[in-house]
Design a protein around this motif. Structure first.
Motif, PDB file in Angstrom:
ATOM      1  N   GLY A 254       0.900  -1.330  -0.016  1.00 58.53           N
ATOM      2  CA  GLY A 254       0.083   0.129  -0.117  1.00 58.53           C
ATOM      3  C   GLY A 254       0.534   0.820  -0.296  1.00 58.53           C
ATOM      4  O   GLY A 254       0.024   2.512  -0.481  1.00 58.53           O
ATOM      5  N   ASP A 255       2.256   0.987   0.233  1.00 62.95           N
ATOM      6  CA  ASP A 255       2.982   1.981   0.651  1.00 62.95           C
ATOM      7  C   ASP A 255       3.713   2.792  -1.146  1.00 62.95           C
ATOM      8  O   ASP A 255       3.966   3.628  -0.825  1.00 62.95           O
ATOM      9  CB  ASP A 255       4.177   2.385   1.663  1.00 62.95           C
ATOM     10  CG  ASP A 255       3.795   2.072   2.994  1.00 62.95           C
ATOM     11  OD1 ASP A 255       2.359   2.409   3.568  1.00 62.95           O
ATOM     12  OD2 ASP A 255       4.143   2.021   3.830  1.00 62.95           O
ATOM     13  N   LEU A 256       3.272   1.340  -1.797  1.00 65.27           N
ATOM     14  CA  LEU A 256       4.389   1.173  -2.840  1.00 65.27           C
ATOM     15  C   LEU A 256       3.723   1.719  -4.536  1.00 65.27           C
ATOM     16  O   LEU A 256       3.712   2.601  -5.431  1.00 65.27           O
ATOM     17  CB  LEU A 256       5.019   0.137  -3.152  1.00 65.27           C
ATOM     18  CG  LEU A 256       5.961  -0.603  -2.503  1.00 65.27           C
ATOM     19  CD1 LEU A 256       6.246  -1.938  -2.910  1.00 65.27           C
ATOM     20  CD2 LEU A 256       7.271   0.060  -2.326  1.00 65.27           C
ATOM     21  N   ILE A 257       2.138   1.284  -3.833  1.00 61.06           N
ATOM     22  CA  ILE A 257       0.711   1.733  -4.635  1.00 61.06           C
ATOM     23  C   ILE A 257       1.296   3.323  -5.273  1.00 61.06           C
ATOM     24  O   ILE A 257       1.267   3.991  -6.845  1.00 61.06           O
ATOM     25  CB  ILE A 257      -0.169   1.064  -4.792  1.00 61.06           C
ATOM     26  CG1 ILE A 257       0.583   0.074  -4.719  1.00 61.06           C
ATOM     27  CG2 ILE A 257      -1.245   1.827  -5.443  1.00 61.06           C
ATOM     28  CD1 ILE A 257      -0.920  -1.370  -4.051  1.00 61.06           C
ATOM     29  N   PRO A 258       1.157   4.492  -4.185  1.00 57.30           N
ATOM     30  CA  PRO A 258       1.021   5.505  -4.673  1.00 57.30           C
ATOM     31  C   PRO A 258       1.583   6.317  -6.081  1.00 57.30           C
ATOM     32  O   PRO A 258       1.897   6.471  -6.894  1.00 57.30           O
ATOM     33  CB  PRO A 258       0.500   6.797  -3.048  1.00 57.30           C
ATOM     34  CG  PRO A 258       0.397   5.660  -2.745  1.00 57.30           C
ATOM     35  CD  PRO A 258       0.783   4.314  -3.437  1.00 57.30           C
ATOM     36  N   ASP A 259       2.672   5.866  -5.410  1.00 56.77           N
ATOM     37  CA  ASP A 259       4.356   6.409  -6.206  1.00 56.77           C
ATOM     38  C   ASP A 259       4.793   5.765  -7.879  1.00 56.77           C
ATOM     39  O   ASP A 259       5.003   6.270  -8.288  1.00 56.77           O
ATOM     40  CB  ASP A 259       5.844   6.105  -5.819  1.00 56.77           C
ATOM     41  CG  ASP A 259       5.909   6.942  -4.042  1.00 56.77           C
ATOM     42  OD1 ASP A 259       5.786   7.514  -4.145  1.00 56.77           O
ATOM     43  OD2 ASP A 259       6.720   6.592  -3.588  1.00 56.77           O
TER      44      ASP A 259
ATOM     45  N   ALA B 248      -2.035   8.351 -11.027  1.00 55.43           N
ATOM     46  CA  ALA B 248      -2.909   9.212  -9.434  1.00 55.43           C
ATOM     47  C   ALA B 248      -3.779  10.201  -9.692  1.00 55.43           C
ATOM     48  O   ALA B 248      -4.382   9.577  -8.944  1.00 55.43           O
ATOM     49  CB  ALA B 248      -1.318  10.341  -9.506  1.00 55.43           C
ATOM     50  N   ASP B 249      -4.868  10.320 -10.694  1.00 53.03           N
ATOM     51  CA  ASP B 249      -5.357  10.991 -10.380  1.00 53.03           C
ATOM     52  C   ASP B 249      -7.001   9.733 -10.566  1.00 53.03           C
ATOM     53  O   ASP B 249      -7.691   9.425  -9.663  1.00 53.03           O
ATOM     54  CB  ASP B 249      -6.181  11.902 -11.719  1.00 53.03           C
ATOM     55  CG  ASP B 249      -5.369  13.101 -11.473  1.00 53.03           C
ATOM     56  OD1 ASP B 249      -4.926  13.462 -10.474  1.00 53.03           O
ATOM     57  OD2 ASP B 249      -5.057  14.039 -12.482  1.00 53.03           O
ATOM     58  N   GLU B 250      -6.322   8.497 -11.190  1.00 52.70           N
ATOM     59  CA  GLU B 250      -7.086   7.378 -11.253  1.00 52.70           C
ATOM     60  C   GLU B 250      -7.273   6.850  -9.455  1.00 52.70           C
ATOM     61  O   GLU B 250      -8.617   6.290  -9.591  1.00 52.70           O
ATOM     62  CB  GLU B 250      -6.707   6.581 -12.682  1.00 52.70           C
ATOM     63  CG  GLU B 250      -7.206   7.350 -14.064  1.00 52.70           C
ATOM     64  CD  GLU B 250      -7.334   6.184 -14.929  1.00 52.70           C
ATOM     65  OE1 GLU B 250      -7.501   5.448 -14.561  1.00 52.70           O
ATOM     66  OE2 GLU B 250      -7.034   5.988 -15.710  1.00 52.70           O
ATOM     67  N   LEU B 251      -5.898   6.307  -9.188  1.00 52.68           N
ATOM     68  CA  LEU B 251      -6.117   6.094  -7.937  1.00 52.68           C
ATOM     69  C   LEU B 251      -6.675   7.081  -7.175  1.00 52.68           C
ATOM     70  O   LEU B 251      -7.641   6.373  -6.205  1.00 52.68           O
ATOM     71  CB  LEU B 251      -5.259   5.633  -7.715  1.00 52.68           C
ATOM     72  CG  LEU B 251      -4.473   5.552  -6.186  1.00 52.68           C
ATOM     73  CD1 LEU B 251      -5.043   3.815  -6.179  1.00 52.68           C
ATOM     74  CD2 LEU B 251      -2.744   4.858  -5.822  1.00 52.68           C
ATOM     75  N   ARG B 252      -6.469   8.112  -6.563  1.00 53.71           N
ATOM     76  CA  ARG B 252      -7.236   9.449  -5.908  1.00 53.71           C
ATOM     77  C   ARG B 252      -8.857   9.219  -6.097  1.00 53.71           C
ATOM     78  O   ARG B 252      -9.866   8.905  -4.884  1.00 53.71           O
ATOM     79  CB  ARG B 252      -7.254  10.447  -6.106  1.00 53.71           C
ATOM     80  CG  ARG B 252      -7.440  11.718  -5.315  1.00 53.71           C
ATOM     81  CD  ARG B 252      -7.111  12.875  -5.022  1.00 53.71           C
ATOM     82  NE  ARG B 252      -5.343  12.358  -5.455  1.00 53.71           N
ATOM     83  CZ  ARG B 252      -4.569  12.980  -6.549  1.00 53.71           C
ATOM     84  NH1 ARG B 252      -5.024  14.220  -7.388  1.00 53.71           N
ATOM     85  NH2 ARG B 252      -3.411  13.354  -6.863  1.00 53.71           N
ATOM     86  N   ARG B 253      -9.579   8.879  -7.455  1.00 51.49           N
ATOM     87  CA  ARG B 253     -10.830   9.127  -7.785  1.00 51.49           C
ATOM     88  C   ARG B 253     -11.061   7.160  -6.737  1.00 51.49           C
ATOM     89  O   ARG B 253     -12.720   7.192  -6.255  1.00 51.49           O
ATOM     90  CB  ARG B 253     -11.029   8.595  -9.150  1.00 51.49           C
ATOM     91  CG  ARG B 253     -12.161   9.994  -9.325  1.00 51.49           C
ATOM     92  CD  ARG B 253     -12.601   9.676 -10.779  1.00 51.49           C
ATOM     93  NE  ARG B 253     -11.464   9.460 -12.108  1.00 51.49           N
ATOM     94  CZ  ARG B 253     -10.884  10.019 -12.392  1.00 51.49           C
ATOM     95  NH1 ARG B 253     -10.186  11.057 -12.340  1.00 51.49           N
ATOM     96  NH2 ARG B 253      -9.533   9.572 -13.396  1.00 51.49           N
ATOM     97  N   ALA B 254     -10.189   6.000  -7.458  1.00 50.07           N
ATOM     98  CA  ALA B 254     -10.869   4.850  -6.780  1.00 50.07           C
ATOM     99  C   ALA B 254     -10.698   4.723  -5.346  1.00 50.07           C
ATOM    100  O   ALA B 254     -12.399   4.473  -4.819  1.00 50.07           O
ATOM    101  CB  ALA B 254     -10.282   3.789  -7.744  1.00 50.07           C
ATOM    102  N   ARG B 255      -9.423   5.410  -4.443  1.00 50.03           N
ATOM    103  CA  ARG B 255     -10.209   5.654  -3.474  1.00 50.03           C
ATOM    104  C   ARG B 255     -11.020   6.320  -3.068  1.00 50.03           C
ATOM    105  O   ARG B 255     -11.666   6.172  -1.671  1.00 50.03           O
ATOM    106  CB  ARG B 255      -9.218   5.997  -2.440  1.00 50.03           C
ATOM    107  CG  ARG B 255      -7.046   4.968  -2.914  1.00 50.03           C
ATOM    108  CD  ARG B 255      -6.030   5.587  -2.175  1.00 50.03           C
ATOM    109  NE  ARG B 255      -5.611   4.712  -2.209  1.00 50.03           N
ATOM    110  CZ  ARG B 255      -3.623   4.834  -1.802  1.00 50.03           C
ATOM    111  NH1 ARG B 255      -3.464   5.812  -1.789  1.00 50.03           N
ATOM    112  NH2 ARG B 255      -2.837   3.503  -1.871  1.00 50.03           N
ATOM    113  N   ALA B 256     -11.202   7.210  -3.320  1.00 46.68           N
ATOM    114  CA  ALA B 256     -12.726   8.391  -2.636  1.00 46.68           C
ATOM    115  C   ALA B 256     -14.211   7.420  -3.083  1.00 46.68           C
ATOM    116  O   ALA B 256     -14.805   7.632  -2.353  1.00 46.68           O
ATOM    117  CB  ALA B 256     -12.376   9.674  -3.454  1.00 46.68           C
TER     118      ALA B 256
END
Length: 120
Positions: free
Chosen positions: A27-32, A40-48
């Motif tokens: 989980g610490d590696l995925i954002p980078d 990054a935007d798609e990951l942020r949307r998925a988390r939201a």
């Protein structure tokens, strides 16, 4: 043993030890990794979206599974409901849902939840 008098297994083990890095949580590696890939935007949307789903399950269980977060327009979270009764449930809990979403680590600074009804 090699021709030069070294133990090959021992050399291989030493090489592996030098290459090993300390373990990291995935989980610490995925954002980078997502940022390097331009996701990054798609990951942020998925988390939201996942965060909103969990909040609805906890605070408005009657609507859980029958609605989804679509997008964030400025400070407005746009949510789609499958039926008018689900939309009404979300509207009744909108203030509480918005506050929980703002406070969640993967949430966003929203001030309003706008509910739309899915057209079939």
């Amino acid at each position: 043993m090699t021709d030069d008098g070294f133990d090959r297994d021992e050399l291989d083990e030493q090489a592996v030890r030098r290459r090993r890095r300390p373990m990291s949580r995935i989980g610490d590696l995925i954002p980078d990794a997502a940022a390097r890939l331009g996701l990054a935007d798609e990951l942020r949307r998925a988390r939201a979206t996942a965060t909103f789903d969990a909040i609805v399950a906890e605070r408005a269980p009657a609507a859980h599974g029958a609605c989804r977060a679509l997008r964030i327009d400025g400070t407005v979270l746009v949510v789609e409901a499958d039926a008018p009764i689900v939309g009404q449930e979300l509207r009744m809990h909108a203030t509480e849902l918005a506050a929980a979403f703002r406070a969640a680590p993967a949430g966003a600074a929203i001030t309003e939840i706008r509910v739309t009804i899915r057209r079939t």
